[in-house]
Design an enzyme around this catalytic site. Structure first.
Site, PDB file in Angstrom:
ATOM      1  N   ASP A 155       0.841  -1.488   0.024  1.00 48.63           N
ATOM      2  CA  ASP A 155       0.158   0.003   0.164  1.00 48.63           C
ATOM      3  C   ASP A 155       0.701   1.482  -0.384  1.00 48.63           C
ATOM      4  O   ASP A 155       2.568   1.300   0.477  1.00 48.63           O
ATOM      5  CB  ASP A 155      -0.791  -0.281   1.269  1.00 48.63           C
ATOM      6  CG  ASP A 155      -1.825   1.051   1.824  1.00 48.63           C
ATOM      7  OD1 ASP A 155      -2.113   1.783   1.191  1.00 48.63           O
ATOM      8  OD2 ASP A 155      -1.455   2.069   2.710  1.00 48.63           O
TER       9      ASP A 155
ATOM     10  N   ASP B 196       0.247   5.044   0.911  1.00 50.50           N
ATOM     11  CA  ASP B 196      -0.483   5.862   2.242  1.00 50.50           C
ATOM     12  C   ASP B 196      -0.323   5.428   3.091  1.00 50.50           C
ATOM     13  O   ASP B 196      -0.869   4.831   3.733  1.00 50.50           O
ATOM     14  CB  ASP B 196      -1.418   6.741   1.796  1.00 50.50           C
ATOM     15  CG  ASP B 196      -1.836   8.224   0.915  1.00 50.50           C
ATOM     16  OD1 ASP B 196      -0.446   8.521   0.700  1.00 50.50           O
ATOM     17  OD2 ASP B 196      -2.690   7.957   0.139  1.00 50.50           O
TER      18      ASP B 196
HETATM   19  P1  TMP Z   1      -4.018   4.340   0.368  1.00 49.72           P
HETATM   20  O1  TMP Z   1      -4.229   3.006  -0.289  1.00 49.72           O
HETATM   21  O2  TMP Z   1      -2.599   3.795  -0.540  1.00 49.72           O
HETATM   22  O3  TMP Z   1      -3.486   4.189   2.022  1.00 49.72           O
HETATM   23  O4  TMP Z   1      -4.313   5.448   0.152  1.00 49.72           O
HETATM   24  C1  TMP Z   1      -5.884   5.968   0.654  1.00 49.72           C
HETATM   25  C2  TMP Z   1      -5.345   6.239   1.853  1.00 49.72           C
HETATM   26  O5  TMP Z   1      -6.525   7.453   1.325  1.00 49.72           O
HETATM   27  C3  TMP Z   1      -7.008   5.910   2.776  1.00 49.72           C
HETATM   28  O6  TMP Z   1      -5.903   5.484   3.934  1.00 49.72           O
HETATM   29  C4  TMP Z   1      -7.822   7.786   2.851  1.00 49.72           C
HETATM   30  C5  TMP Z   1      -6.712   8.405   2.560  1.00 49.72           C
HETATM   31  N1  TMP Z   1      -7.827   9.233   1.935  1.00 49.72           N
HETATM   32  C6  TMP Z   1      -7.061  10.882   2.330  1.00 49.72           C
HETATM   33  O7  TMP Z   1      -6.846  11.253   2.823  1.00 49.72           O
HETATM   34  N2  TMP Z   1      -8.434  11.821   1.939  1.00 49.72           N
HETATM   35  C7  TMP Z   1      -9.465  11.673   0.898  1.00 49.72           C
HETATM   36  O8  TMP Z   1     -10.396  12.637   0.584  1.00 49.72           O
HETATM   37  C8  TMP Z   1      -9.733  10.741   0.645  1.00 49.72           C
HETATM   38  C9  TMP Z   1     -10.965  10.283  -0.033  1.00 49.72           C
HETATM   39  C10 TMP Z   1      -9.121   9.223   0.761  1.00 49.72           C
HETATM   40 MG    MG Z   2      -2.741   3.486   3.203  1.00 49.72          MG
END
Ligand code: TMP
Ligand code: MG
Length: 278
Positions: A27, A29
């Site tokens: 993953d 974030d």
């Molecule tokens: P990931 O799959 O790389 O972890 O990315 C998803 C993450 O993004 C999830 O944990 C929630 C975050 N997110 C935000 O921080 N702001 C937003 O507006 C959205 C839609 C998701």
């Molecule tokens: Mg994540």
């Protein structure tokens, strides 16, 4: 670790077949990027867009409000994935609609990333460089924004040829202005569908039957569902937030759980061990 013996056995089995049989699926974030730095939250790829170059103040306010509403739902240990699913679709859809209204310019994305306090986890360079040197494919599977993600790893000089990315990519019109998002929406809890849909295209991953999977959400555990003939899987979960509430759940789901660990030390240790016996 809930089952230390199983972890040791899995690592041993993976060592026997070496790095040429390994693939890493991660993953992005809050898994490859830090959760917090010096007491402040590190922006996700969506939040990096919160820059006046790209979006106006009103849009920032609306996106923050949505984050404050939906993020607690995303990490709520009392709710099931089924209950969360439609709410995640709602969150992503609303945010993407707001972003499209802002007429974001492609040529300003790199600057926004440079100006953001985005931060990969400590030890990231060793992690990315080592996998590239060993020709181990790294699939980054993110519900974030692919264009921003690419820019983050490019600016950190780790966008190596062994890296593949599955994410939400922006679709720009001929003048370079955001008009839509490409393909099927990816949110935290539908990675399985994305994994199955994309697996067929990633031919270089075929035949690599050992998977190291990294994530920070239970939804990330389905990222390897597109891999056929898996022999051994080792999953590492970063437990960043709501630690006490989610510890049990994480321990029952990931092989190794790292609590408030802002580094890639454990994945790096694993990669070194794999290399030594090869
Ligand atoms: P990931 O799959 O790389 O972890 O990315 C998803 C993450 O993004 C999830 O944990 C929630 C975050 N997110 C935000 O921080 N702001 C937003 O507006 C959205 C839609 C998701
Ligand atoms: Mg994540």
């Amino acid at each position: 670790m809930r089952e230390r013996c199983r972890v040791e056995e899995t690592i041993y089995n993976m060592q026997q077949t070496g790095p040429e049989n390994l693939q890493v699926i991660s993953d992005f974030d809050m898994t490859l990027t830090r959760f917090a730095y010096k007491g402040k939250r590190v922006p996700t790829t969506h939040n990096i867009l919160d820059n006046r170059l790209l979006i106006d103040e009103n849009c920032t306010k609306k996106i923050k409000k949505l984050l404050n509403t939906y993020y607690p739902i995303e990490i709520d240990a009392r709710l099931s994935t089924e209950e969360k699913l439609p709410l995640m679709v709602e969150w992503w859809t609303k945010v993407h609609k707001l972003l499209m209204e802002q007429k974001i310019r492609k040529d300003l994305l790199a600057q926004a990333v440079r100006e953001s306090p985005s931060k990969l986890r400590e030890g990231y360079k060793m992690f990315f460089d080592h996998l590239a040197e060993q020709n181990v494919p790294l699939l980054i599977f993110s519900a974030g924004i692919g264009d921003v993600l690419e820019e983050v790893i490019r600016q950190n000089h780790v966008f190596h040829p062994n890296v593949n990315i599955i994410s939400n990519y922006m679709d720009f019109d001929h003048t370079g202005v955001l008009q839509a998002f490409k393909g099927q929406l990816i949110h935290t809890f539908n990675k399985r569908e994305g994994a199955l849909a994309h697996a067929a295209h990633l031919t270089e991953l075929k035949g690599r039957q050992n998977v190291l999977l990294l994530g920070d959400s239970l939804g990330d555990l389905t990222m390897a569902d597109g891999v056929s003939n898996v022999q051994n899987t080792l999953t590492i979960g970063f437990l960043n937030d709501q630690v006490e509430e989610r510890k049990e759940l994480f321990l029952n789901s990931f092989d190794i759980v790292l609590v408030k660990d802002e580094t890639l030390e454990i994945p790096n240790f694993y990669c070194t061990v794999m290399h030594k016996t090869a």
